[in-house]
Write a protein that holds these residues in place. Structure first.
Motif, PDB file in Angstrom:
ATOM      1  N   HIS A  59       1.784   9.710 -11.840  1.00  0.00           N
ATOM      2  CA  HIS A  59       1.407   8.726 -12.849  1.00  0.00           C
ATOM      3  C   HIS A  59       1.406   7.315 -12.247  1.00  0.00           C
ATOM      4  N   ARG A  60       2.427   7.014 -11.450  1.00  0.00           N
ATOM      5  CA  ARG A  60       2.487   5.699 -10.810  1.00  0.00           C
ATOM      6  C   ARG A  60       1.356   5.531  -9.801  1.00  0.00           C
ATOM      7  N   ALA A 118      -1.498   2.731  -9.674  1.00  0.00           N
ATOM      8  CA  ALA A 118      -1.697   1.968  -8.442  1.00  0.00           C
ATOM      9  C   ALA A 118      -3.154   2.014  -8.005  1.00  0.00           C
ATOM     10  N   VAL A 119      -3.783   3.178  -8.122  1.00  0.00           N
ATOM     11  CA  VAL A 119      -5.206   3.283  -7.782  1.00  0.00           C
ATOM     12  C   VAL A 119      -6.029   2.390  -8.704  1.00  0.00           C
ATOM     13  N   PRO A 154       0.936  -5.894  -8.710  1.00  0.00           N
ATOM     14  CA  PRO A 154       1.301  -4.667  -9.432  1.00  0.00           C
ATOM     15  C   PRO A 154       0.932  -3.402  -8.655  1.00  0.00           C
ATOM     16  N   ALA A 155      -0.171  -3.447  -7.914  1.00  0.00           N
ATOM     17  CA  ALA A 155      -0.556  -2.280  -7.114  1.00  0.00           C
ATOM     18  C   ALA A 155       0.502  -1.985  -6.058  1.00  0.00           C
ATOM     19  N   VAL A 156       0.968  -3.025  -5.379  1.00  0.00           N
ATOM     20  CA  VAL A 156       2.005  -2.849  -4.357  1.00  0.00           C
ATOM     21  C   VAL A 156       3.297  -2.350  -4.999  1.00  0.00           C
ATOM     22  N   PHE A 157       3.673  -2.943  -6.135  1.00  0.00           N
ATOM     23  CA  PHE A 157       4.884  -2.510  -6.835  1.00  0.00           C
ATOM     24  C   PHE A 157       4.802  -1.029  -7.214  1.00  0.00           C
ATOM     25  N   LEU A 158       3.667  -0.611  -7.760  1.00  0.00           N
ATOM     26  CA  LEU A 158       3.515   0.785  -8.181  1.00  0.00           C
ATOM     27  C   LEU A 158       3.503   1.732  -6.987  1.00  0.00           C
TER      28      LEU A 158
END
Length: 191
Positions: free
Chosen positions: A102-103, A107-108, A85-89
């Motif tokens: 926001h994304r 991601a952070v 999910p971090a990579v996707f965001l």
């Protein structure tokens, strides 16, 4: 998560309740504009609200699970849960400028959870305040970030149109987001 069991359980209950509330908002009209304001044109605002509720709901429920069952589940599993999910965001923030901040915030959060999972994986039986594989500089930077987010979110919760925010329309989602940020801060602090 290291620290007193009572704190761990209270954090788990708080983040699970916040995450559950955000996920339950996916079934209803999410983030409806306040009364007296015009609704944005199109359905894009609904998609953005669903994305936000989904990210915050998964983060809250995941934080609760990691708090309660963190040492029972290998750190690599948690890293695989939060890494994609971090990579996707990050990719979504790079591709589309709308809602980039926001994304990036989400991601952070996912990267911070991945970092904590990798620290847990490096020192599985460690009991104490700091694992040997963590980076004090990175932990400190994340603490500053989430501490600042908590202060900013808290100030937004306290000040709204006319000085008050009606709880059913805007206050409860903001309070849930604030509790997830505070939960992240607490997890980093006790790592």
């Amino acid at each position: 998560m290291h620290g007193p069991n009572l704190v761990s359980w209270l954090l788990a209950v708080l983040t699970a309740a916040s995450g559950g509330y955000c996920l339950s908002r996916l079934r209803h009209a999410p983030c409806a504009p306040a009364e007296g304001t015009a609704r944005p044109a199109g359905t894009g605002w609904r998609l953005r609200a669903h994305e936000s509720d989904l990210a915050e709901g998964l983060m809250g429920c995941g934080m609760a699970a990691m708090t309660v069952a963190g040492s029972a589940v290998p750190g690599e599993v948690w890293a695989w849960v939060y890494g994609p999910p971090a990579v996707f965001l990050l990719l979504a923030a790079a591709r589309r400028p709308a809602r980039r901040a926001h994304r990036l915030h989400h991601a952070v959060g996912a990267l911070a959870m991945t970092y904590m999972a990798l620290v847990m994986a490096a020192a599985p039986g460690h009991v104490g305040h700091h694992a040997t594989a963590d980076s004090p500089a990175l932990t400190g930077a994340l603490l500053v970030y989430f501490g600042g987010c908590a202060l900013w979110s808290g100030s937004r919760l306290l000040s709204g149109p006319g000085g008050t925010v009606p709880v059913p329309s805007a206050g409860l989602p903001r309070a849930c987001r604030l509790s997830v940020v505070i939960g992240m801060f607490a997890m980093l602090l006790t790592m």
